[in-house]
Design a protein around this motif. Structure first.
Motif, mmCIF file in Angstrom:
data_model
loop_
_atom_site.group_PDB
_atom_site.id
_atom_site.type_symbol
_atom_site.label_atom_id
_atom_site.label_comp_id
_atom_site.label_asym_id
_atom_site.label_seq_id
_atom_site.Cartn_x
_atom_site.Cartn_y
_atom_site.Cartn_z
ATOM 1 N N GLU A 12 5.777 4.134 -2.136
ATOM 2 C CA GLU A 12 5.902 5.352 -1.337
ATOM 3 C C GLU A 12 5.889 6.585 -2.231
ATOM 4 O O GLU A 12 6.449 6.580 -3.333
ATOM 5 N N ARG A 70 2.574 4.535 0.909
ATOM 6 C CA ARG A 70 2.800 5.333 2.112
ATOM 7 C C ARG A 70 3.220 6.742 1.717
ATOM 8 O O ARG A 70 3.984 6.932 0.769
ATOM 9 N N SER A 71 2.753 7.703 2.447
ATOM 10 C CA SER A 71 3.126 9.102 2.199
ATOM 11 C C SER A 71 3.009 9.854 3.513
ATOM 12 O O SER A 71 2.607 9.284 4.543
ATOM 13 N N GLN A 72 3.351 11.155 3.469
ATOM 14 C CA GLN A 72 3.203 11.962 4.672
ATOM 15 C C GLN A 72 1.747 12.064 5.119
ATOM 16 O O GLN A 72 1.461 12.375 6.276
ATOM 17 N N ARG A 73 0.840 11.772 4.218
ATOM 18 C CA ARG A 73 -0.594 11.870 4.531
ATOM 19 C C ARG A 73 -1.140 10.591 5.158
ATOM 20 O O ARG A 73 -2.282 10.554 5.607
ATOM 21 N N GLY A 74 -0.342 9.512 5.122
ATOM 22 C CA GLY A 74 -0.810 8.248 5.665
ATOM 23 C C GLY A 74 -0.607 7.114 4.673
ATOM 24 O O GLY A 74 0.248 7.195 3.782
ATOM 25 N N THR A 75 -1.399 6.067 4.810
ATOM 26 C CA THR A 75 -1.290 4.873 3.963
ATOM 27 C C THR A 75 -2.574 4.694 3.173
ATOM 28 O O THR A 75 -3.682 4.858 3.720
ATOM 29 N N SER A 76 -2.436 4.364 1.894
ATOM 30 C CA SER A 76 -3.600 4.208 1.027
ATOM 31 C C SER A 76 -4.444 3.001 1.432
ATOM 32 O O SER A 76 -3.974 2.095 2.137
ATOM 33 N N ASP A 77 -5.684 2.977 0.967
ATOM 34 C CA ASP A 77 -6.595 1.876 1.295
ATOM 35 C C ASP A 77 -6.514 0.742 0.289
ATOM 36 O O ASP A 77 -6.944 -0.379 0.590
ATOM 37 N N TYR A 110 0.851 -1.191 0.000
ATOM 38 C CA TYR A 110 0.000 0.000 0.000
ATOM 39 C C TYR A 110 0.887 1.243 0.000
ATOM 40 O O TYR A 110 1.949 1.262 0.626
#
Length: 404
Positions: A176, A162-169, A160
């Motif tokens: 990343e 990952r970014s500074q905004r969180g983790t995708s669904d 999934y």
């Protein structure tokens, strides 16, 4: 310095390992020999992307002279968060155990799917031919920007973004998205007297070290394990073997051999994990040597990138804004060196306004390895090419532009 004189500069410096190398006393990976040592060989996937439906090793196991056959079924099950020999199992552990021996799927042409140990090379090669692997061939993807699209073949159902905004669904080939922002990028370009933007595409480049991988292991009857590895990282090799094969760290000794070149390509776990797995089953020492073809098909090269770089500057050479979009091709498993590349390259230029988007993308190629300032060479090629053009557009010598 001593009394104002150099102690090293301008002086002959003896090469401490020179005598051993020119006389043949130096021990490289392929020079290791232990009594009773077996020859290890690796069966590799002929497909870039395929489900491994079944592996039948019975004929290989019954071939006279074969001492062990291993597949992913011989590996401990690892799930992120579970307790391990080196702390909790990490995402890196989860993917690394699938990298050195394929589990559910083969993810690149040359991915190891099984290995054998036999009394000699010819029997080991024959045994590989007796292993029957049933594949369900899947569409593959080689271009990172294609792999990022929603309809691209999916390599990992467990990956999934990952970014500074969180983790995708949703599962994705984008491992990343890393952002680096400063100031107001639009205002920075509005203040520029000249703006240059260009796009670049580089390819994977293998290290081409003179000595192919050759490693040896002996899993002793008392449970201790000795490894002879032509590695740059003996301690991480030891830790990875402990974690991935569920062996107490204190029971493992890794003996470094001489290196016939590496350049970052021999930092990760490669043949030694298979050697240990085979030796545990054979109850004998096992050596695995990769051919040059296997090195190119099955070990990590330096990564490729797809990039667009835009830089603006005033007429006096002051940089007002830097913007970049860089897609790093990680190969079959996440972990492209985007952070080290960005730090090494963009830190050279001062600007109040910056926006960098870097992407770690998986494709059906061998997982990339470190290569001489990981990721920095292709990234620097992109940035420095734009800096050259920007300087010329302002009628400033490119070297002078950099010195300002």
């Amino acid at each position: 310095m001593t009394s104002g004189k150099h102690r090293v500069i301008g002086k002959d410096t003896p090469k401490t390992d020179g005598i051993d190398k020119v006389t043949g006393r130096a021990i490289f990976g392929a020079d290791v020999y232990l009594p009773g040592m077996q020859v290890g060989k690796v069966l590799r996937s002929p497909h870039a992307h395929a489900v491994i439906k079944s592996i039948d090793t019975q004929k290989a196991e019954t071939l006279p002279g074969v001492k062990a056959v291993v597949t992913s079924a011989d590996l401990p099950a690892l799930s992120p968060g579970d307790p391990g020999r080196q702390g909790a199992i990490t995402d890196r552990d989860f993917y690394l155990t699938r990298e050195f021996l394929a589990r559910e799927k083969a993810l690149f042409h040359g991915h190891a799917v099984a290995a054998v140990a036999a009394i000699d090379e010819s029997i080991a090669e024959e045994a590989l031919g007796l292993i029957n692997v049933e594949y369900e061939v899947l569409p593959h993807v080689l271009e990172p920007e294609v792999a990022m699209k929603g309809d691209a073949p999916l390599l990992h159902e467990t990956l999934y973004t990952r970014s500074q905004r969180g983790t995708s669904d949703e599962a994705s080939n984008l491992a990343e998205h890393w952002e680096l922002n400063r100031g107001d990028i639009e205002r920075g370009f509005a203040e520029a007297d000249s703006i240059v933007e260009d796009s670049f595409s580089t390819q994977v480049v293998h290290h081409g070290y003179v000595e192919p991988d050759s490693e040896t292991a002996y899993a002793h009857p008392d449970g201790t394990v000795e490894v002879w590895a032509n590695t740059q990282s003996i301690y991480s090799t030891r830790s990875d073997i402990a974690q991935l094969l569920d062996i107490p760290l204190g029971d493992i000794t890794v003996n470094p051999t001489e290196l016939g070149g590496a350049f970052g390509g021999k930092e990760t776990l490669r043949a030694s994990g298979l050697c240990v797995l085979l030796s545990k089953k054979a109850l004998l020492p096992v050596q695995v040597r990769f051919s040059r073809e296997e090195v190119l098909r099955g070990t990590g090269p330096g990564n490729a990138i797809r990039s667009t770089v835009k830089i603006g500057a005033r007429s006096d050479g002051t940089i007002t804004a830097i913007q970049a979009r860089i897609v790093f091709d990680a190969g079959a498993f996440p972990g492209a060196p985007l952070r080290s590349a960005i730090r090494r390259v963009f830190s050279h230029y001062r600007t109040p306004n910056m926006k960098i988007d870097a992407y770690d993308v998986v494709t059906n190629k061998p997982h990339v390895a470190a290569y001489r300032a990981p990721g920095a060479t292709p990234t620097a090629f992109s940035v420095e090419s734009v800096v050259d053009d920007l300087a010329r557009s302002l009628s400033i010598d490119p070297m002078e532009f950099r010195l300002r």
